[in-house]
Design an enzyme around this catalytic site. Structure first.
Site, PDB file in Angstrom:
ATOM      1  N   LYS A 139       3.370 -19.158  35.850  1.00  0.00           N
ATOM      2  CA  LYS A 139       4.347 -19.638  36.836  1.00  0.00           C
ATOM      3  C   LYS A 139       4.596 -21.136  36.655  1.00  0.00           C
ATOM      4  O   LYS A 139       5.733 -21.607  36.776  1.00  0.00           O
ATOM      5  CB  LYS A 139       3.857 -19.348  38.253  1.00  0.00           C
ATOM      6  CG  LYS A 139       4.828 -19.859  39.326  1.00  0.00           C
ATOM      7  CD  LYS A 139       4.401 -19.440  40.728  1.00  0.00           C
ATOM      8  CE  LYS A 139       5.413 -19.948  41.758  1.00  0.00           C
ATOM      9  NZ  LYS A 139       5.095 -19.479  43.126  1.00  0.00           N
ATOM     10  N   HIS A 281      18.358  15.830   9.549  1.00  0.00           N
ATOM     11  CA  HIS A 281      18.956  15.559  10.851  1.00  0.00           C
ATOM     12  C   HIS A 281      18.188  16.269  11.973  1.00  0.00           C
ATOM     13  O   HIS A 281      18.766  16.916  12.845  1.00  0.00           O
ATOM     14  CB  HIS A 281      20.431  15.971  10.872  1.00  0.00           C
ATOM     15  CG  HIS A 281      21.268  15.131   9.962  1.00  0.00           C
ATOM     16  ND1 HIS A 281      22.615  15.332   9.794  1.00  0.00           N
ATOM     17  CD2 HIS A 281      20.958  14.081   9.154  1.00  0.00           C
ATOM     18  CE1 HIS A 281      23.090  14.457   8.924  1.00  0.00           C
ATOM     19  NE2 HIS A 281      22.092  13.686   8.526  1.00  0.00           N
TER      20      HIS A 281
END
Length: 529
Positions: A139, A281
């Site tokens: 922070k 695929h």
């Protein structure tokens, strides 16, 4: 914002990799070291000056180490805004010294869970003080450096040397971002454990996805899409995401997706004879078992050699030189296997672009778990399809019961159909796929496409008849009409395996009886969208 020279550092780590090197480098640059428990001992044993955290808090570590850094002197030293007069006054009034750098990594919660520890030990490995310090330092990143990644230890020294003992704001922001990602991931793992393991909730009210980046990819399904590979912080199974790439160019999104489909299917045969899967695929275009991997590959390739071009190959056995030679005869994107001998690696080394992935093992097809699918505005979550049927669960519904060979072929085809996009039709004979029809909008067309592929293969290789003659055919869901079944019969299939459950089952059974087919119902379907 005030950039500050790093004068005091707090080091408190569970994973001590690199921490002594960091401590030595900081000490050499005049930084005072403060530490806790085992970290302080390691630094002191290395001959470096260090203060115990109790020396600055005035309180001993207590309650088996549960309480040591949860103190205003620590968090005031982290959170104080250095150019805020009121904050500075409070620091002076209460004897709080600034802490300019924090190196923290957290108790090994994930590793404790992974080793099968008791509930009490798992709870003890929930870090409290560590995340609190990380969040406080992050922070106040305008002034404080927070290090949660040992990879940044060397970089912070480089930053200090380049900036007169200070660090750049860009670096501190980067470290703060990593810090909050670390605590979020940590809390997410704990929350998931409580919900799914401790409380046995399959679908908890909040689901936390804790995953880490492995690598970015060249692109997604198409070049205009960006893509990346992530893996779970606590992997429950090893697969393509953990495979070792031995050689070949960078893997693409499609490579990984197809390789996963191939591996998941070949894993169904991990306890069976040598088996080879060829995927294109995300759909199998050829699957075969054989006395050897080379034989299995030959038979799998012959099912649909056109689709196999540029495909993905997976094996359930370590690769040998003979199989590698056969595979090298066609253009292949990826080969995945549990391992490969030196002869196989030498063969593939001549194919610089071919990616060879070694998984070390095959995933358990019966494992639990969930799959995810993204939709607009949400995520669909479901159990993995680990459904399996045995011979004694099959229900013979026709006048003629299948022969032993037909049953073998039917179950083989059924296993493969589970991995074919719906609507799925799979013909199989003697442990080899004869034809595969995938992803059609109706089952009849899938039957005809699979049969057409089998016919083309027979013409290509000069066979007297397609392999569909005398085959068993599997359908991933019920036949809603008899037309799909009749198409299979026209192709020469003699046995059918399907879930059953259609309102027209009696019509389909009657058609099978008239054609002299044997048919069994599984009572289970395998839609794969």
């Amino acid at each position: 914002m005030t950039d500050t020279v790093i004068k005091r550092a707090l080091l408190s780590v569970s994973d001590k990799s690199g921490i002594l090197e960091l401590a030595k480098a900081l000490s050499e640059r005049g930084v005072d070291l403060v530490s806790t428990g085992g970290t302080a001992k390691a630094i002191r044993d290395a001959g470096l000056p260090v203060k115990d955290i109790s020396e600055i808090t005035g309180f001993p570590e207590m309650m088996d180490g549960r309480v040591k850094t949860l103190h205003p002197v620590v968090h005031g030293g982290l959170l104080a805004v250095r150019d805020n007069d009121e904050h500075v006054a409070s620091m002076v009034e209460h004897g709080i010294g600034a802490i300019d750098l924090v190196a923290v990594n957290l108790y090994p919660f994930a590793a404790t869970v992974a080793k099968g520890a008791s509930r009490d030990e798992i709870i003890e490995n929930i870090d409290i003080g560590g995340p609190s310090m990380v969040r406080s330092a992050a922070k106040n990143h305008d002034s404080v450096v927070i290090l949660t990644d040992p990879a940044d230890y060397a970089r912070v020294i480089e930053e200090m040397d380049a900036n007169g003992g200070k660090t750049s704001l860009d670096f501190r922001r980067l470290c703060a971002a990593k810090a909050y990602a670390a605590t979020a991931s940590y809390d997410g793992m704990i929350a998931n454990w409580f919900a799914t393991v401790d409380q046995n909730q399959k679908f908890p009210a909040t689901q936390h996805m804790t995953r880490k980046l492995v690598t970015t990819l060249r692109y997604g399904e198409n070049p205009h899409q960006e893509a990346a590979l992530y893996v779970p912080n606590i992997p429950t199974v090893k697969g393509i995401g953990q495979a070792t790439q031995v050689q070949g160019k960078e893997l693409s999104y499609n490579n990984l997706n197809d390789a996963n489909a191939a591996l998941e299917l070949v894993a169904e045969f991990r306890d069976g004879p040598p088996t080879v899967v060829i995927v294109k695929h995300a759909n199998p275009c050829g699957v075969a078992t054989g006395a050897t991997l080379a034989e299995a590959f030959k038979n799998a390739l012959e099912c649909d050699s056109v689709s196999a071009f540029g495909g993905i190959i997976a094996c359930n056995r370590p690769l040998d030189g003979a199989t590698a030679e056969a595979i090298s005869a066609i253009f292949t994107e990826v080969v995945a296997a549990p391992d490969a001998d030196d002869a196989a690696k030498a063969v593939f080394a001549k194919k610089k672009n071919l990616r060879l992935l070694l998984t070390g093992d095959l995933p358990d097809p019966a494992r639990g778990g969930q799959t995810l699918a993204l939709i607009a505005g949400g995520i669909l979550v479901q159990d993995r399809d680990n459904g399996h049927v045995t011979r004694d669960q099959l229900k013979v519904v026709t006048k003629r019961a299948p022969t032993e060979q037909e049953l073998n072929d039917a179950l083989f085809a059924w296993t493969i159909a589970k991995h074919v996009k719906s609507n799925a039709i799979v013909y199989a004979k003697d442990g080899v796929t004869a034809g595969i029809g995938a992803g059609q909008m109706n089952r009849r067309d899938s039957s005809r496409i699979a049969a057409a592929k089998a016919k083309e293969a027979a013409e290509t290789y000069g066979w007297a008849e397609p392999r569909t003659v005398g085959s068993a055919v599997a359908s991933d869901a019920f036949f809603p009409f008899a037309d799909g079944l009749l198409a299979a019969a026209e192709a020469g299939a003699t046995a059918i395996i399907q879930p059953g459950g259609s309102i027209r089952d009696e019509d389909v059974i009657a058609a099978a009886d008239e054609a002299g087919l044997a048919m069994v119902f599984t009572g289970m379907r395998h839609f794969r969208h």
